[in-house]
Design a protein around this motif. Structure first.
Motif, PDB file in Angstrom:
ATOM      1  N   ASP A  61     -25.225  18.593  18.980  1.00 39.19           N
ATOM      2  CA  ASP A  61     -25.145  18.823  20.425  1.00 39.19           C
ATOM      3  C   ASP A  61     -25.327  20.319  20.677  1.00 39.19           C
ATOM      4  N   HIS A 104     -13.038  18.557  20.626  1.00 39.45           N
ATOM      5  CA  HIS A 104     -13.582  17.868  19.461  1.00 39.45           C
ATOM      6  C   HIS A 104     -14.080  18.880  18.446  1.00 39.45           C
ATOM      7  N   ARG A 201     -14.578  30.657  27.718  1.00 43.51           N
ATOM      8  CA  ARG A 201     -14.938  29.528  28.571  1.00 43.51           C
ATOM      9  C   ARG A 201     -14.502  28.300  27.780  1.00 43.51           C
ATOM     10  N   ASP A 203     -14.496  24.526  26.982  1.00 39.52           N
ATOM     11  CA  ASP A 203     -15.311  23.335  27.135  1.00 39.52           C
ATOM     12  C   ASP A 203     -14.427  22.138  27.525  1.00 39.52           C
ATOM     13  N   GLU A 264     -13.797  24.503  32.044  1.00 36.47           N
ATOM     14  CA  GLU A 264     -14.781  23.587  32.618  1.00 36.47           C
ATOM     15  C   GLU A 264     -14.025  22.369  33.143  1.00 36.47           C
ATOM     16  N   TRP A 266     -14.240  19.094  35.497  1.00 34.23           N
ATOM     17  CA  TRP A 266     -15.007  18.152  36.323  1.00 34.23           C
ATOM     18  C   TRP A 266     -14.013  17.282  37.086  1.00 34.23           C
ATOM     19  N   HIS A 325     -26.269  24.835  31.555  1.00 30.38           N
ATOM     20  CA  HIS A 325     -27.143  24.193  30.567  1.00 30.38           C
ATOM     21  C   HIS A 325     -27.034  22.675  30.566  1.00 30.38           C
ATOM     22  N   ASP A 326     -26.213  22.116  31.438  1.00 26.08           N
ATOM     23  CA  ASP A 326     -26.025  20.660  31.470  1.00 26.08           C
ATOM     24  C   ASP A 326     -26.677  19.991  32.673  1.00 26.08           C
ATOM     25  N   ARG A 393     -30.856  16.938  28.715  1.00 26.89           N
ATOM     26  CA  ARG A 393     -30.694  18.249  29.342  1.00 26.89           C
ATOM     27  C   ARG A 393     -31.608  19.325  28.771  1.00 26.89           C
TER      28      ARG A 393
END
Ligand code: ISL
Length: 531
Positions: A61, A104, A201, A203, A264, A266, A325-326, A393
């Motif tokens: 990824d 992860h 940052r 994730d 981050e 959401w 970048h997503d 992406r």
């Protein structure tokens, strides 16, 4: 104090490390490449960098599968290169923040390799989320969770147990109830803080904690990726115990002066979002409302108001982002051809007029579009996992064009690039755009300069003017800057004042005697003096 922290009105620039600048000729961006381009970032006028993962990784990824969080992947350089980059960035007055990926690891991480060798319920397995399956022989996954990248969130191992991965199969989720896991993140933070990074940052910062019984999600939760939608039960994300993790991380940060973290997040619900910004948790959280909103004045205003509402805590600051970048690049997202470009330019002025912190994604200052890559060039696991339905992406991750007439346009010292750079990007290079006063790059440079230097860009609260349909105008209470946006096709009257900057051509520089804002355009004004 809260008033003088460096990130308070900061403009961050996201460096997507594989795609920024390649110093070795292998077609992959690297740390020395970034260092060699710091002068450009100074010229652009940003305050801080966010570097995406450069840690050892099989790149399932693109580095968000971390095999060793306290080292540098050979592709990207060495720890010495990292130290040199931080030192040089600091000489330029740029802060450096880096990615942490605590939800992860890579399946290549030695912990996961040990877990595969060890029996069920062993200490090695307890670092991850291994469970027995459902059904007579345990052949069904432990619950109905889906991966954000598509398909089930569980993969079965040789002895019949299953492990959880909210993302790719090669990104097993850690067990955050395990003190060893908690301790490891603190070690990682200290490792990089000791090397002088200014912050992190984080994730999927709303993902780490999972309810111990791992209850089924409402199937509709699978439709929104990592985004938590109010009213849809999604135990994969935003569990209350995630806040304990942020408190722990904050203690580490606070033991170093002047360091910060942005998570981050959401999360649409303003109350739930606000919790992450409590005084002992994250300093900043990405609010993606502006990014996920169409080019429509009413909706944009709504997104702005919600984002401001979600950060009412003492010292908390709003954040704004139009790209990363997503997600698809704004030039392509807002419409085709000139329209998409005009709208992206207008939105840049809206974002940079707002109080708080702005995040730019490398290439947005060049107005780069999404690239439609050939199937065989695609690298994003989303492409495979969606059964070749979702192109993923990669289109927004194409390397930056710097100079010259031929791809990859100075991105690499060699001729290759890990994703192909379109042959027709010569007009989009940094070199070309620096010479063109009307380029997207010139617009961003000018906007950042004004934002940095003019006193009108102060004041945390907004006052909204009455405006015709398809338009809005707000004024920053305090400094007084006015930002007007016209998302309709027809021109509208502008408030009286002096035009500081506009995203497209405007007839008059002083609108005191009347002036018009053309369609698909934004402008910054200083109000006419009241007398
Ligand atoms: O891009 C998405 C879906 O395809 C998002 O939902 C994305 O997965 C989500 O924003 C989380 O993103 C972060 O973690 C991912 C990584 O792939 C992204 O690049 C990263 O920004 C897993 O580490």
């Amino acid at each position: 104090t809260d008033e003088d922290v460096w990130w308070r009105n900061c403009v961050f620039y996201q460096v997507y490390v594989p795609s920024f600048a390649d110093s070795t000729g292998d077609g992959i961006g690297d740390l020395r490449g970034i260092r060699a381009r710091l002068g450009y970032l100074e010229l652009l006028g940003v305050d801080a960098l966010w570097l995406t993962p450069f840690y050892p990784s099989p790149m399932a990824d693109n580095g968000y599968d971390v095999a060793d969080p306290r080292a540098v992947d050979d592709r990207f350089g060495t720890l010495d290169d990292f130290d040199a980059l931080v030192a040089e960035a600091h000489r330029y007055g740029l802060k450096v923040t880096i990615d942490l990926v605590p939800n992860h690891t890579s399946s290549a991480h030695h912990w996961f390799q040990e877990a595969l060798q060890a029996p069920p319920h062993s200490a090695e397995r307890e670092r991850y989320l291994f469970r027995d399956g459902r059904g007579p022989n345990g052949t069904e996954p432990p619950n109905n969770w889906t991966s954000v990248f598509g398909g089930p969130a569980w993969t079965r191992v040789a002895d019949g147990q299953w492990y959880l991965h909210l993302f790719d199969t090669e990104q097993p989720d850690l067990n955050w109830a395990n003190p060893e896991v908690q301790d490891d993140l603190q070690q990682t933070m200290r490792f990089w803080l000791d090397r002088g990074v200014d912050g992190f940052r984080i994730d999927v910062a709303h993902a780490m904690a999972k309810p111990p019984d791992l209850p089924d999600m409402e199937p509709a939760a699978g439709d929104s990726g990592a985004l938590v939608v109010p009213g849809v039960y999604d135990p994969r994300f935003d569990n209350d115990s995630v806040h304990d993790i942020h408190r722990m991380a904050r203690k580490v940060l606070d033991s170093y002066p002047g360091r910060m973290a942005v998570g981050e997040l959401w999360i649409l619900d303003d109350e739930r979002f606000a919790k992450y910004l409590r005084a002992d948790e994250l300093q900043l959280g990405f609010n993606f409302r502006l990014l996920t909103t169409d080019f429509d004045a009413n909706r944009i205003r709504e997104a702005i108001e919600h984002s401001l509402d979600a950060v009412r805590g003492p010292g908390a600051q709003p954040t704004w982002t139009l790209a990363n970048h997503d997600v698809g690049r704004q030039v392509s997202r807002y419409g085709d051809g000139w329209r998409g470009l005009a709208r992206a330019r207008a939105m840049a002025l809206v974002m940079l007029a707002l109080p708080g912190v702005a995040f730019l994604y490398n290439g947005e200052e060049l107005g780069l579009p999404d690239v439609h890559l050939p199937d065989e060039a695609l690298r994003d696991p989303v492409w495979e996992r969606s059964g070749h339905v979702d192109r993923g992406r990669d289109g927004c991750r194409v390397p930056l064009p710097w100079e010259g007439e031929q791809a990859p346009f100075g991105f690499s010292t060699g001729t290759r690039s890990w994703l192909p750079v379109p042959e027709d990007w010569a007009g989009l290079t940094v070199e070309t755009q620096l010479e063109d006063a009307d380029s997207v790059l010139s617009l961003y440079r000018r906007a950042l300069e004004l934002r940095r230097e003019r006193p009108e860009f102060s004041g945390e609260e907004l006052e909204w003017y009455g405006a015709p349909p398809g338009c809005f105008a707000f004024r920053r209470k305090g400094g007084g800057l006015i930002c007007a946006l016209n998302t309709s096709a027809a021109p509208v009257p502008l408030p009286p004042g002096e035009i500081l900057l506009s995203s497209g051509p405007i007839d008059s520089a002083d609108t005191s005697g009347g002036g018009e804002l053309p369609g698909e355009t934004a402008a910054w004004l200083i109000p006419a003096a009241e007398d």
